[in-house]
Design a protein around this motif. Structure first.
Motif, PDB file in Angstrom:
ATOM      1  N   UNK A 137       0.827  -1.211   0.000  1.00 48.65           N
ATOM      2  CA  UNK A 137       0.000   0.000   0.000  1.00 48.65           C
ATOM      3  C   UNK A 137       0.861   1.260   0.000  1.00 48.65           C
ATOM      4  N   UNK A 138       1.946   1.249   0.791  1.00 48.33           N
ATOM      5  CA  UNK A 138       2.805   2.429   0.834  1.00 48.33           C
ATOM      6  C   UNK A 138       3.526   2.624  -0.502  1.00 48.33           C
ATOM      7  N   UNK A 139       3.865   1.524  -1.192  1.00 43.31           N
ATOM      8  CA  UNK A 139       4.486   1.642  -2.511  1.00 43.31           C
ATOM      9  C   UNK A 139       3.521   2.282  -3.509  1.00 43.31           C
ATOM     10  N   UNK A 140       2.269   1.865  -3.478  1.00 42.51           N
ATOM     11  CA  UNK A 140       1.265   2.437  -4.389  1.00 42.51           C
ATOM     12  C   UNK A 140       1.044   3.911  -4.084  1.00 42.51           C
ATOM     13  N   UNK A 141       1.032   4.249  -2.795  1.00 47.50           N
ATOM     14  CA  UNK A 141       0.875   5.653  -2.402  1.00 47.50           C
ATOM     15  C   UNK A 141       2.051   6.478  -2.913  1.00 47.50           C
ATOM     16  N   UNK A 142       3.269   5.938  -2.760  1.00 46.30           N
ATOM     17  CA  UNK A 142       4.456   6.650  -3.231  1.00 46.30           C
ATOM     18  C   UNK A 142       4.441   6.813  -4.749  1.00 46.30           C
ATOM     19  N   UNK A 143       3.943   5.802  -5.463  1.00 48.02           N
ATOM     20  CA  UNK A 143       3.875   5.917  -6.931  1.00 48.02           C
ATOM     21  C   UNK A 143       2.905   7.032  -7.321  1.00 48.02           C
ATOM     22  N   UNK A 149       8.614   5.500  -9.959  1.00 46.18           N
ATOM     23  CA  UNK A 149       7.962   5.208 -11.232  1.00 46.18           C
ATOM     24  C   UNK A 149       7.290   3.846 -11.100  1.00 46.18           C
ATOM     25  N   UNK A 150       6.499   3.471 -12.097  1.00 52.61           N
ATOM     26  CA  UNK A 150       5.814   2.182 -12.053  1.00 52.61           C
ATOM     27  C   UNK A 150       6.823   1.039 -12.006  1.00 52.61           C
ATOM     28  N   UNK A 151       7.914   1.161 -12.782  1.00 54.21           N
ATOM     29  CA  UNK A 151       8.932   0.113 -12.789  1.00 54.21           C
ATOM     30  C   UNK A 151       9.604  -0.026 -11.415  1.00 54.21           C
ATOM     31  N   UNK A 152       9.916   1.108 -10.783  1.00 49.11           N
ATOM     32  CA  UNK A 152      10.532   1.064  -9.458  1.00 49.11           C
ATOM     33  C   UNK A 152       9.580   0.433  -8.441  1.00 49.11           C
ATOM     34  N   UNK A 153       8.302   0.787  -8.531  1.00 47.32           N
ATOM     35  CA  UNK A 153       7.307   0.209  -7.618  1.00 47.32           C
ATOM     36  C   UNK A 153       7.263  -1.302  -7.777  1.00 47.32           C
ATOM     37  N   UNK A 154       7.254  -1.775  -9.019  1.00 49.17           N
ATOM     38  CA  UNK A 154       7.193  -3.218  -9.264  1.00 49.17           C
ATOM     39  C   UNK A 154       8.458  -3.910  -8.736  1.00 49.17           C
ATOM     40  N   UNK A 155       9.610  -3.262  -8.899  1.00 49.44           N
ATOM     41  CA  UNK A 155      10.858  -3.835  -8.384  1.00 49.44           C
ATOM     42  C   UNK A 155      10.806  -3.930  -6.862  1.00 49.44           C
ATOM     43  N   UNK A 156      10.321  -2.886  -6.217  1.00 50.61           N
ATOM     44  CA  UNK A 156      10.198  -2.895  -4.755  1.00 50.61           C
ATOM     45  C   UNK A 156       9.154  -3.923  -4.298  1.00 50.61           C
ATOM     46  N   UNK A 157       8.063  -4.065  -5.047  1.00 46.48           N
ATOM     47  CA  UNK A 157       7.050  -5.067  -4.701  1.00 46.48           C
ATOM     48  C   UNK A 157       7.644  -6.471  -4.751  1.00 46.48           C
ATOM     49  N   UNK A 158       8.533  -6.712  -5.733  1.00 42.72           N
ATOM     50  CA  UNK A 158       9.200  -8.010  -5.826  1.00 42.72           C
ATOM     51  C   UNK A 158      10.083  -8.237  -4.599  1.00 42.72           C
ATOM     52  N   UNK A 159      10.799  -7.193  -4.158  1.00 40.37           N
ATOM     53  CA  UNK A 159      11.625  -7.297  -2.948  1.00 40.37           C
ATOM     54  C   UNK A 159      10.774  -7.627  -1.726  1.00 40.37           C
TER      55      UNK A 159
END
Length: 185
Positions: A137-143, A149-159
Motif C-alpha cells: 500500500x505504501x508503494x502504491x501511495x508513493x507511486x 515510477x511504475x517500474x521502481x514500484x514493481x521492483x520494490x514489490x518483488x523485494x
C-alpha cells in the motif's frame, strides 16, 4: 518523504518470527515451566493483561505450576483465563493460589499441543501478510505521489514479496521443528 521503508518492514516481519518463537517456547513437552503460561491473558480491571501482571507464577515441582494471585477478587478471572487458553490445564483452586498439575503427554495431548503450535504459526503468517500489505500500500501511495515510477514500484514489490516468502519459510521451519519435538518424531 517516501512512505515505503524496507527496513521497517524487515523489522516488523522479524518481530513476527520472534513472537512465534516466544509463543512456541511456551509449549512444553511434559515438564512444568513458567513460560507455559506466557500466552495467557486475563480480563481484569476492564482490560486484558498478561497473567504475570496479576499473579506470580512458579514451578514448585517438575510436574506442577503454582499461580499466586495478588488480588483475591481476580482468582476467578485468572482461573477462567487459564482454562480457556487452550493449554489443556485444569487449575485447582486453593484460596488465592491456583495449582496446575501438568498432565502426562498422551498421544491426544501431543496432538493438541501440535495443533496449538500450528495455530500460533498461522497467526504469525497472518501478521507477516499484513506487514506485506502495508508495504504494498505504501508503494502504491508513493507511486501516486510521484516518488517512484511504475517500474521502481514493481521492483520494490518483488523485494517485499521475496522478504515475505523468506519470513514465512522461517515461520514454517520454526513451527515444524516444534511440532516434531512435541510429537516426538
Amino acid at each position: 518523504m517516501p512512505a515505503y521503508d524496507k527496513s521497517d518492514l524487515e523489522r516488523r516481519m522479524a518481530g513476527a518470527v520472534e513472537a512465534l518463537k516466544h509463543d512456541l517456547g511456551g509449549l512444553r513437552t511434559g515438564r512444568a515451566s513458567t513460560s507455559l503460561l506466557d500466552p495467557v491473558t486475563v480480563e481484569v480491571y476492564g482490560s486484558h493483561m498478561p497473567l504475570n501482571q496479576v499473579a506470580t507464577v512458579s514451578a514448585p515441582e517438575p510436574r506442577m505450576l503454582s499461580v499466586q494471585v495478588w488480588d483475591k477478587s481476580n482468582v476467578g478471572p485468572v482461573e477462567k483465563a487459564i482454562r480457556s487458553a487452550g493449554l489443556g490445564l485444569n487449575p485447582i483452586n486453593d484460596g488465592q493460589t491456583l495449582r496446575l498439575p501438568i498432565p502426562d503427554l498422551t498421544e491426544e495431548r501431543r496432538k493438541e499441543l501440535a495443533k496449538l503450535a500450528g495455530k500460533y504459526a498461522e497467526q504469525a503468517r497472518i501478521a507477516v501478510r499484513n506487514v506485506r500489505r502495508d508495504g504494498m500500500d505504501s508503494l502504491k501511495t508513493d507511486e501516486k505521489k510521484g516518488v517512484f515510477s511504475e517500474d521502481e514500484r514493481k521492483r520494490h514489490e518483488t523485494e517485499v514479496q521475496k522478504l515475505t516468502d523468506a519470513t514465512i519459510a522461517d515461520l514454517d521451519a520454526a513451527a515444524a521443528a516444534k511440532e516434531k519435538e512435541i510429537l516426538g518424531k
